[in-house]
Design a protein around this motif. Sequence first.
Motif: not given
Length: 261
Positions: A206-211, A213-214, A239
Motif C-alpha cells: 500500500e505504501q509503495y502504491t502511494y509513493c 503514484k506520480k 520519491k
Amino acid sequence: MKIYGVKFNDKGKVYNFKAENFECPINVTVIVETEKGLQFGKVVSEIENIKNYDNLKDIIRISTKDDYKQYLDNLKEASKALKKAKETVKELNLKMNIIDANFTFDKKQLLFNFYAEERIDFRELAKKLASAYKTRIELRQIGARDKAEEVGGIGVCGRILCCTNFLKQKESVTMNMAKNQNIALNPSKINGLCGRLLCCLGYEDEQYTYCRKKLPEIGQTIKTEYGEGTVKNIDILNKKYDVEIDNEIHKIKIEDEYESN
C-alpha cells in the motif's frame, strides 16, 4: 458471561469461547466444546465488545490435573498415530505427506493434516486408520503455505517464518506486488520456503502504491526543467527518479513537474 480467546497450540489460531458462570485467568488451561468434540486449550485473551455471541461454543471448565494428564497421553498417542499413518501411506503407495496428527480431548476424532500436489483418494487409508484406532478419522489436505506454517523454519530474511511466528490470517499475495515494489522477479528472491510468493510482499504494498503514484516508469520519455530525457531508474520510497538527458543523469524528486510524451 465473559468471552475468551483460546488457542489449542502455540502456533494455532485464536478461537473465541464463552464462559457462563466463571472467570478464566489468562494462561489458564481449559476444556472447551467444539464441533469436533471436547478440546484442551489455553486462554490467551479476554475479548470485549462482542455483540453477537449466540453462536459461540462454551468453555466447559478450567482443566484439572487429570485433564492435563489426559492431554499429555493424547499427544503421545497422536505421535504414534502419525508414525502409523506415514507407514500406511507408504504401504498404499500414496503420493501424500502426512504433516501432523491430533486427537480431540475426548478422542472422538483423530485429525490428520497432509500435503499433496494433487487430489488424493485416501479412502483405503481412512479405513485402515479407523480400524486401528476405533474412532472417527478426518484427513484434511492443506496447501503449501499451511505446510510451511506447521513445519516452521527460517525465511530468506534470517528470521522465523511469519506464518509460524505471528501471521495467523494469510492474505492474497500477487506478482503485481513484487512488480509494484520494483523487485527483481527472481524466484529465489520473492518466494518463501513454501514455494509461494513471500507473504511480506503484502506488508508495504500500500505504501509503495502511494509513493509511486506520480513517478514515471523506467524507459519513459519525459520533459523536465533540464530538457527532455529518458527515465533510467526510480527510487520509490524516496520519491525520486533519474533522467538521462544528453548522456547526463539528472536526479529529480516528484515535486518537479513533468509532462509525458
